[in-house]
Enzyme design. Structure first.
Site, mmCIF file in Angstrom:
data_model
loop_
_atom_site.group_PDB
_atom_site.id
_atom_site.type_symbol
_atom_site.label_atom_id
_atom_site.label_comp_id
_atom_site.label_asym_id
_atom_site.label_seq_id
_atom_site.Cartn_x
_atom_site.Cartn_y
_atom_site.Cartn_z
ATOM 1 C CD GLU A 67 7.236 -0.987 11.853
ATOM 2 O OE1 GLU A 67 6.252 -0.400 11.396
ATOM 3 O OE2 GLU A 67 8.014 -1.660 11.151
ATOM 4 C CD GLU A 105 3.373 -1.906 13.431
ATOM 5 O OE1 GLU A 105 4.024 -1.882 14.472
ATOM 6 O OE2 GLU A 105 2.211 -1.478 13.349
ATOM 7 C CB CYS A 123 -2.768 -0.062 8.210
ATOM 8 S SG CYS A 123 -1.304 0.889 8.573
ATOM 9 C CG ASN A 136 -0.262 -0.099 2.523
ATOM 10 O OD1 ASN A 136 0.741 -0.773 2.659
ATOM 11 N ND2 ASN A 136 -0.784 0.608 3.504
HETATM 12 O O1 TXE Z 1 -0.763 -8.337 2.434
HETATM 13 P P1 TXE Z 1 0.013 -9.643 2.732
HETATM 14 P P2 TXE Z 1 -1.517 -8.066 1.137
HETATM 15 C C1 TXE Z 1 -4.117 -5.745 4.792
HETATM 16 C C2 TXE Z 1 -5.238 -5.436 3.840
HETATM 17 C C3 TXE Z 1 -4.936 -6.320 2.668
HETATM 18 C C4 TXE Z 1 -4.482 -7.549 3.414
HETATM 19 C C5 TXE Z 1 -3.652 -8.406 2.514
HETATM 20 O O2 TXE Z 1 -6.453 -5.856 4.389
HETATM 21 O O3 TXE Z 1 -6.098 -6.652 1.926
HETATM 22 O O4 TXE Z 1 -3.652 -7.043 4.471
HETATM 23 O O5 TXE Z 1 -2.784 -7.504 1.788
HETATM 24 C C6 TXE Z 1 4.331 -11.158 2.172
HETATM 25 N N1 TXE Z 1 5.279 -15.497 4.792
HETATM 26 N N2 TXE Z 1 -2.991 -4.851 4.678
HETATM 27 O O6 TXE Z 1 -1.962 -9.269 0.345
HETATM 28 O O7 TXE Z 1 -0.483 -10.821 2.004
HETATM 29 C C7 TXE Z 1 3.833 -10.594 0.866
HETATM 30 O O8 TXE Z 1 4.567 -11.109 -0.228
HETATM 31 C C8 TXE Z 1 6.015 -14.359 4.677
HETATM 32 C C9 TXE Z 1 -2.718 -4.008 5.801
HETATM 33 O O9 TXE Z 1 -0.600 -7.134 0.464
HETATM 34 O O10 TXE Z 1 0.014 -9.677 4.183
HETATM 35 C C10 TXE Z 1 4.073 -9.106 1.079
HETATM 36 O O11 TXE Z 1 5.420 -8.782 0.830
HETATM 37 N N3 TXE Z 1 5.635 -13.298 3.930
HETATM 38 C C11 TXE Z 1 -1.272 -3.620 5.804
HETATM 39 C C12 TXE Z 1 3.745 -8.930 2.557
HETATM 40 O O12 TXE Z 1 3.853 -10.234 3.145
HETATM 41 C C13 TXE Z 1 4.444 -13.362 3.305
HETATM 42 C C14 TXE Z 1 -0.816 -3.111 4.470
HETATM 43 C C15 TXE Z 1 2.326 -8.402 2.798
HETATM 44 O O13 TXE Z 1 1.468 -9.304 2.134
HETATM 45 C C16 TXE Z 1 3.616 -14.496 3.376
HETATM 46 C C17 TXE Z 1 -1.140 -4.049 3.419
HETATM 47 C C18 TXE Z 1 4.079 -15.587 4.175
HETATM 48 N N4 TXE Z 1 3.366 -16.721 4.297
HETATM 49 C C19 TXE Z 1 -2.216 -4.908 3.544
HETATM 50 N N5 TXE Z 1 2.495 -14.258 2.628
HETATM 51 C C20 TXE Z 1 -0.962 -2.537 6.817
HETATM 52 N N6 TXE Z 1 -1.146 -2.802 8.111
HETATM 53 O O14 TXE Z 1 -0.521 -1.476 6.429
HETATM 54 C C21 TXE Z 1 2.632 -13.020 2.120
HETATM 55 N N7 TXE Z 1 3.797 -12.478 2.509
#
Ligand code: TXE
Length: 480
Positions: free
Chosen positions: A461, A248, A282, A150
């Site tokens: 953080e 986070e 977020c 994001n």
């Molecule tokens: O996040 P992901 P996504 C929320 C928001 C979004 C949801 C999923 O609701 O729809 O999270 O978003 C890596 N082991 N937020 O799909 O899947 C992945 O490659 C290790 C809130 O983007 O959590 C990426 O680099 N790593 C959030 C990172 O994790 C893994 C901001 C985030 O991916 C993994 C974004 C695994 N098993 C989304 N699976 C905020 N708090 O700001 C994925 N990844």
């Protein structure tokens, strides 16, 4: 279409697999670049390089480390236009937002920790029994940093900068959906004189590269920002390996608007806290509770202003909402609008895929959406949607709105609008979130602890919190 490369041991290299994944431009819906489909072999090479570089980097005098991080900050600023364009094309956000928020904040992150490390001290405790204690806070070693799509460079640098400032070496994985600015940062780090192996960036899928980073025995701390479900998966892997974890995660943030608020200031800010970055922050306030005496006025004004927002080509100066990050995410967000209708919600404006003409006709755009008439505990008001969709609801009593606000499994951030100082402090004290903004939103002092409670994460953080996360404390007690 030049493929992105991994950054390992100071070199830009292809993935061992030789395979690549398509990267999409969300505002056109077209493939525009290729990403290494890396796997644990690439993570092993990166970790080996980091391990080799650790002795040198961790013993580099603070002033020298500081100068290199300051150079990275200066080079990010120098490359503002190129990085902002890359961020906007990769993520779909308005170019103007990338230029004024994302990239400047990435430069600030490096600047903040480049200067902070010069003042990071520890403590000493004298004992009347004739002993003196001193605490060493030394770098951990090789740490893993995994970041989301994001705010790509903004959140990537928010982890990398303190990790490097504390003297660690890093194996990092940006989101496979928005890798471009992390790739451009590789070249900046080399130009800044960061020694080979100190920062390694391995691109690829979360369940392959992210999982390999989390599992690697030499990576002893993981800093993650992303979804709550992913955070739980990382915790399951890391916990039995006794790795330090900073998580986070998601949020479902309430805005509490009391009738005595500074109305114009509130309305202007709520437009941003609702729809900035297409609601993909977020910290966005997606549940809006309004004290009944001003509810009808607020509803009318909020809907009117929202209808005027320009959803369009992110490269156009007057665009206020760009594309959401992926087709899958667009469909997820739109599915929540359908859910809201099934739960009795009334869509006051928006609710559909937005059509944008010209080059963006196939892009993934969503109309800014306001929904009323839902219960505080329905799924739409309990689950993170992470798009330009907010719900509004009236309330009569303070204890009632506090019950609503605190009712979700999340606890990241809240905003409170009131001119009554006593109430501001009282309500802030009762809100179960890691961050409370009163009469403002997203006003950030990087020295403050940043993070949430409940399903919004573990740890904090920012400021010294990050420097302490990225160091190991050792207490030495000397009897004399
Ligand atoms: O996040 P992901 P996504 C929320 C928001 C979004 C949801 C999923 O609701 O729809 O999270 O978003 C890596 N082991 N937020 O799909 O899947 C992945 O490659 C290790 C809130 O983007 O959590 C990426 O680099 N790593 C959030 C990172 O994790 C893994 C901001 C985030 O991916 C993994 C974004 C695994 N098993 C989304 N699976 C905020 N708090 O700001 C994925 N990844």
């Amino acid at each position: 279409m030049t493929p992105i490369a991994n950054y390992i041991n100071g070199q830009l290299v292809a993935p061992v697999s030789g395979q690549y994944i398509d990267i999409y431009n969300p505002s056109t819906g077209e493939v525009y670049a290729k990403l290494p489909d890396s796997d644990e072999r690439d993570v092993n090479r990166a970790t080996e390089a980091a391990q080799k570089a650790f002795a040198g980097w961790s013993s580099t005098p603070a002033e020298k480390r500081s100068k290199i991080l300051l150079k990275i900050s200066a080079l990010i600023e120098k490359n503002l236009d190129k990085l902002a364009m890359a961020e906007s094309v990769d993520n779909g956000k308005p170019l103007k937002l990338a230029k004024t928020v994302d990239i400047p904040r990435a430069a600030s992150n490096f600047y903040f920790y480049a200067t902070g490390l010069m003042h990071f001290a520890s403590e000493s405790h004298y004992m009347e029994e004739g002993a003196i204690n001193y605490t060493l806070r030394k770098p951990i070693g090789v740490v893993g940093c995994i970041s989301p799509w994001n705010l790509p460079l903004y959140l990537f640098s928010w982890k990398i900068a303190p990790a490097l400032a504390a003297g660690n070496c890093v194996v990092a994985k940006p989101s496979e959906i928005t890798p471009m600015t992390a790739f451009l940062l590789s070249e900046i780090c080399t130009e800044a004189g960061l020694p080979p192996g100190v920062l390694n960036i391995v691109h690829g899928l979360g369940n392959k590269v992210g999982q390999a980073i989390t599992e690697h025995p030499l990576i002893t701390a993981i800093s993650f920002t992303g979804g709550t479900l992913t955070g739980a998966s990382i915790a399951r892997t890391a916990a039995p390996l006794f790795k330090k974890l900073s998580l986070e995660l998601g949020g479902k943030n309430p805005a509490l608007i009391f009738a005595d608020c500074n109305y114009e200031k509130m309305l202007k800010t709520v437009m941003l806290s609702s729809f900035a970055n297409q609601g993909q922050i977020c910290l966005c306030g997606s549940r809006i509770f309004v004290e009944r005496p001003i509810y009808e006025k607020f509803k009318k004004d909020f809907v009117e202003k929202t209808k005027k927002l320009k959803v369009g080509d992110p490269l156009e100066e007057d665009t206020q909402l760009g594309a959401v990050v992926s087709e899958q995410h667009m469909n997820k967000v739109l599915s929540y609008v359908e859910l809201a209708k099934q739960e009795g919600g009334n869509v006051l404006t928006g609710g559909k895929r937005a059509t944008v003409s010209g080059r963006c006709k196939n892009g993934w755009f969503i109309e800014p959406t306001i929904i009323e008439g839902l219960s505080f505990d329905c799924r739409t008001n309990q689950e993170e949607i992470f798009g330009p969709v907010v719900t509004i609801m009236p309330f009569d009593k303070e204890e009632e709105v506090l019950q609503y606000a605190n009712s979700t499994p999340y606890g990241l951030a809240s905003t409170v609008w009131t001119e009554n100082l006593t109430r501001a402090h009282r309500v802030a004290g009762e809100l179960k979130t890691g961050i409370v903004w009163v009469n403002c939103w997203l006003l950030r002092d990087l020295r403050t602890p940043f993070g949430g409670m409940k399903n919004s994460g573990v740890g904090r953080e920012g400021g010294w919190e990050a420097m302490r996360f990225f160091t190991e404390a050792k207490n030495v007690c000397i009897k004399y």
